[in-house]
Design a protein around this motif. Structure first.
Motif, PDB file in Angstrom:
ATOM      1  N   LEU A   1       0.797  -1.153   0.195  1.00 42.19           N
ATOM      2  CA  LEU A   1      -0.154  -0.107  -0.074  1.00 42.19           C
ATOM      3  C   LEU A   1       0.808   1.346  -0.089  1.00 42.19           C
ATOM      4  O   LEU A   1       0.853   2.202   0.847  1.00 42.19           O
ATOM      5  N   PRO A   2       1.656   1.470  -0.989  1.00 41.17           N
ATOM      6  CA  PRO A   2       2.610   2.713  -1.087  1.00 41.17           C
ATOM      7  C   PRO A   2       1.893   3.931  -0.853  1.00 41.17           C
ATOM      8  O   PRO A   2       2.368   4.926  -0.397  1.00 41.17           O
ATOM      9  N   LEU A   3       0.485   3.989  -1.760  1.00 38.81           N
ATOM     10  CA  LEU A   3      -0.010   5.281  -1.847  1.00 38.81           C
ATOM     11  C   LEU A   3      -0.517   5.563  -0.731  1.00 38.81           C
ATOM     12  O   LEU A   3      -0.693   6.797  -0.261  1.00 38.81           O
ATOM     13  N   HIS A   4      -0.954   4.801   0.259  1.00 39.84           N
ATOM     14  CA  HIS A   4      -1.536   4.998   1.648  1.00 39.84           C
ATOM     15  C   HIS A   4      -0.636   5.696   2.700  1.00 39.84           C
ATOM     16  O   HIS A   4      -0.846   6.227   3.701  1.00 39.84           O
ATOM     17  N   GLN A   5       0.730   5.484   2.314  1.00 38.76           N
ATOM     18  CA  GLN A   5       1.630   6.250   2.991  1.00 38.76           C
ATOM     19  C   GLN A   5       1.540   7.722   3.015  1.00 38.76           C
ATOM     20  O   GLN A   5       2.016   8.597   4.053  1.00 38.76           O
ATOM     21  N   ILE A   6       0.736   8.215   2.030  1.00 38.12           N
ATOM     22  CA  ILE A   6       0.588   9.745   1.894  1.00 38.12           C
ATOM     23  C   ILE A   6      -0.187  10.551   3.120  1.00 38.12           C
ATOM     24  O   ILE A   6       0.196  11.506   3.350  1.00 38.12           O
ATOM     25  N   PHE A   7      -0.896   9.579   3.550  1.00 35.22           N
ATOM     26  CA  PHE A   7      -1.766   9.989   4.633  1.00 35.22           C
ATOM     27  C   PHE A   7      -1.127  10.680   5.808  1.00 35.22           C
ATOM     28  O   PHE A   7      -1.472  11.680   6.787  1.00 35.22           O
ATOM     29  N   LYS A   8       0.040  10.239   6.074  1.00 41.29           N
ATOM     30  CA  LYS A   8       0.849  10.612   7.281  1.00 41.29           C
ATOM     31  C   LYS A   8       1.916  11.880   7.059  1.00 41.29           C
ATOM     32  O   LYS A   8       2.720  12.162   7.680  1.00 41.29           O
ATOM     33  N   SER A   9       1.594  12.394   5.835  1.00 38.25           N
ATOM     34  CA  SER A   9       2.889  13.268   5.204  1.00 38.25           C
ATOM     35  C   SER A   9       2.421  14.594   5.423  1.00 38.25           C
ATOM     36  O   SER A   9       3.128  15.598   5.006  1.00 38.25           O
ATOM     37  N   PHE A  10       1.488  14.945   6.285  1.00 32.97           N
ATOM     38  CA  PHE A  10       0.973  16.352   6.504  1.00 32.97           C
ATOM     39  C   PHE A  10       1.440  16.405   8.086  1.00 32.97           C
ATOM     40  O   PHE A  10       0.964  16.046   9.005  1.00 32.97           O
ATOM     41  N   PRO A  11       1.916  17.780   8.145  1.00 29.95           N
ATOM     42  CA  PRO A  11       2.235  18.128   9.421  1.00 29.95           C
ATOM     43  C   PRO A  11       0.945  18.743  10.532  1.00 29.95           C
ATOM     44  O   PRO A  11       0.994  18.474  11.805  1.00 29.95           O
ATOM     45  N   VAL A  12      -0.011  19.077  10.021  1.00 32.15           N
ATOM     46  CA  VAL A  12      -1.319  19.650  10.553  1.00 32.15           C
ATOM     47  C   VAL A  12      -2.188  19.423   9.730  1.00 32.15           C
ATOM     48  O   VAL A  12      -2.306  18.966   8.705  1.00 32.15           O
ATOM     49  N   GLY A  13      -3.438  19.269  10.556  1.00 34.70           N
ATOM     50  CA  GLY A  13      -4.607  18.692   9.860  1.00 34.70           C
ATOM     51  C   GLY A  13      -5.891  18.863  10.643  1.00 34.70           C
ATOM     52  O   GLY A  13      -5.839  19.074  11.943  1.00 34.70           O
ATOM     53  N   PRO A  14      -7.224  18.260  10.053  1.00 34.16           N
ATOM     54  CA  PRO A  14      -8.380  18.507  10.886  1.00 34.16           C
ATOM     55  C   PRO A  14      -8.563  17.101  11.952  1.00 34.16           C
ATOM     56  O   PRO A  14      -7.701  16.134  11.835  1.00 34.16           O
ATOM     57  N   THR A  15      -9.363  17.278  12.653  1.00 37.06           N
ATOM     58  CA  THR A  15      -9.647  16.716  13.759  1.00 37.06           C
ATOM     59  C   THR A  15     -11.147  15.878  13.781  1.00 37.06           C
ATOM     60  O   THR A  15     -12.044  16.854  13.117  1.00 37.06           O
ATOM     61  N   GLY A  16     -11.524  15.033  14.477  1.00 37.04           N
ATOM     62  CA  GLY A  16     -12.571  14.644  14.883  1.00 37.04           C
ATOM     63  C   GLY A  16     -13.566  14.308  13.541  1.00 37.04           C
ATOM     64  O   GLY A  16     -12.933  13.793  12.603  1.00 37.04           O
ATOM     65  N   ASN A  17     -14.872  14.981  13.193  1.00 36.32           N
ATOM     66  CA  ASN A  17     -15.557  14.563  12.262  1.00 36.32           C
ATOM     67  C   ASN A  17     -14.834  15.012  10.853  1.00 36.32           C
ATOM     68  O   ASN A  17     -15.144  14.373   9.729  1.00 36.32           O
ATOM     69  N   LYS A  18     -14.201  16.196  11.015  1.00 37.75           N
ATOM     70  CA  LYS A  18     -13.521  16.801   9.793  1.00 37.75           C
ATOM     71  C   LYS A  18     -12.252  15.804   9.361  1.00 37.75           C
ATOM     72  O   LYS A  18     -12.084  15.987   8.191  1.00 37.75           O
ATOM     73  N   GLN A  19     -11.784  15.255  10.119  1.00 38.27           N
ATOM     74  CA  GLN A  19     -10.696  14.509   9.885  1.00 38.27           C
ATOM     75  C   GLN A  19     -11.437  13.010   9.097  1.00 38.27           C
ATOM     76  O   GLN A  19     -10.726  12.537   8.036  1.00 38.27           O
TER      77      GLN A  19
END
Length: 365
Positions: A118-136
């Protein structure tokens, strides 16, 4: 029962012959129909595998909310037989267990443990900030809906995604109080994700790899390790605050943990349409509760850390902006994408651009 309508005998044919013929025709039609109806009504047990023990926020949510919702929405036709704590498969074997070996019909898959599949799924952890809860949750769902490469990657492993589980944000645990990101410079920090190691390097720190366990506390106590960058619940569970009582965190500090529940593609295709619809309804009705559980759980984690004696500070918006800039995450993403292309990974640029574009809708520059 299927209703039968008796037709009157035609002229010139004896009534007994007609009734016998009608009975024969009726049996020919009724029996297959009854068998089909019985098959549709018979309960179907789906075997579920999870590498974590029951009792954490994620696993308890599945046991208390999602799985009962599936059984309820299917009117009892679907039963979930849950196996926890790696009873059927460990975290590294979950994908193969559900996609190939047949030991499970469904399993929670951790994409970072299977980067080759699953190489493409590694992209999800590549952001330093992002939404939480329902927005996530909304972010992940939009990615799957708008960027077909992610669902296609799962399909190539003979699985389909039926539910997207999420986790807690990042926390920085250190012995002395440190500003983020400037306080990282010159320090030695433990991180697990290769993305986070690059972020720490760009912030001027030296990232190290250490096995997750009591050795982390020993290294902090011996001052051979200055801090730990980890999701807040794992840090708290290990009691990292005992050796590193200063904790910096925020709901916006993106960890990017994704725990998709994958179902074997053949099992999914073999379900009755009404059961597929029941699962979809159960998922839709469970997501809002998951968003609330992660936000409330974060608040609980912070309070419990403070009660244990830790000094927990929530990062200010300007510190989050600074962290986002210092990590140079877009450069890190571009370098990773180029490396994946050399390995022959398909659709990497489109997948990264799609996920990044969706993230930009949630995060103010």
């Amino acid at each position: 029962m299927t209703e039968q309508t008796e037709k009157p005998a035609g002229s010139g044919i004896g009534r007994r012959i007609v009734l016998v013929a009608a009975a024969g025709a009726a049996s020919a039609c009724v029996l297959p129909s009854d068998k089909t109806r019985a098959a549709q009504l018979a309960p179907r047990t789906l075997k579920y595998s999870d590498h974590d023990p029951l009792g954490g926020m994620r696993t308890q949510f599945l046991a208390d909310v999602l799985f009962p919702a599936i059984e309820r929405e299917s009117n009892g036709r679907l039963k979930i037989e849950a196996h926890w704590n790696g009873e059927l498969a460990g975290s590294f074997d979950a994908l193969s267990s559900v996609g190939g070996s047949g030991s499970a019909d469904m399993a929670t898959v951790v994409p970072e443990y299977v980067p080759d599949q699953l190489p493409l799924h590694q992209i999800f952890k590549s952001f330093p900030v992002g939404p939480t809860g329902n927005k996530q949750i909304e972010f992940f769902r939009r990615v799957y809906a708008e960027v077909p490469a992610f669902a296609a990657e799962l399909a190539s492993c003979n699985v389909v995604q039926v539910f997207l589980g999420t986790g807690y944000p990042v926390a920085f645990f250190s012995a002395p109080p440190l500003p983020i990101p400037d306080g990282l410079r010159g320090g030695t920090w433990r991180a697990a994700s290769f993305w986070h190691k690059d972020f720490l390097t760009n912030a001027g720190a030296t990232p190290v790899t250490l096995p997750w366990g009591p050795g982390i506390l020993d290294a902090l106590t011996a001052e051979t390790l200055d801090g730990v960058m980890v999701d807040i619940d794992d840090g708290s569970l290990l009691n990292v605050q005992d050796a590193a009582p200063n904790v910096l965190t925020s709901k916006d500090l993106w960890m990017g943990h994704l725990y998709p529940i994958a179902m074997n593609k053949d099992v999914w295709n073999g379900l009755q349409q009404n059961d597929k619809q029941a699962i979809r309804r159960a998922v839709e009705r469970s997501y809002p509760a998951l968003g609330s559980a992660t936000d409330d759980g974060f608040d609980t984690q912070v309070e419990e850390l403070r009660q244990s004696g830790a000094n927990v500070r929530i990062l200010r918006p300007d510190e989050l902006v600074r962290w986002r800039i210092v990590t140079k995450y877009r450069e890190v993403q571009a370098a990773w994408s180029a490396a994946q292309r050399t390995k022959g990974v398909q659709d990497v640029d489109a997948a990264l651009a799609g996920a990044a574009g969706i993230m930009d809708r949630f995060v103010t520059p």
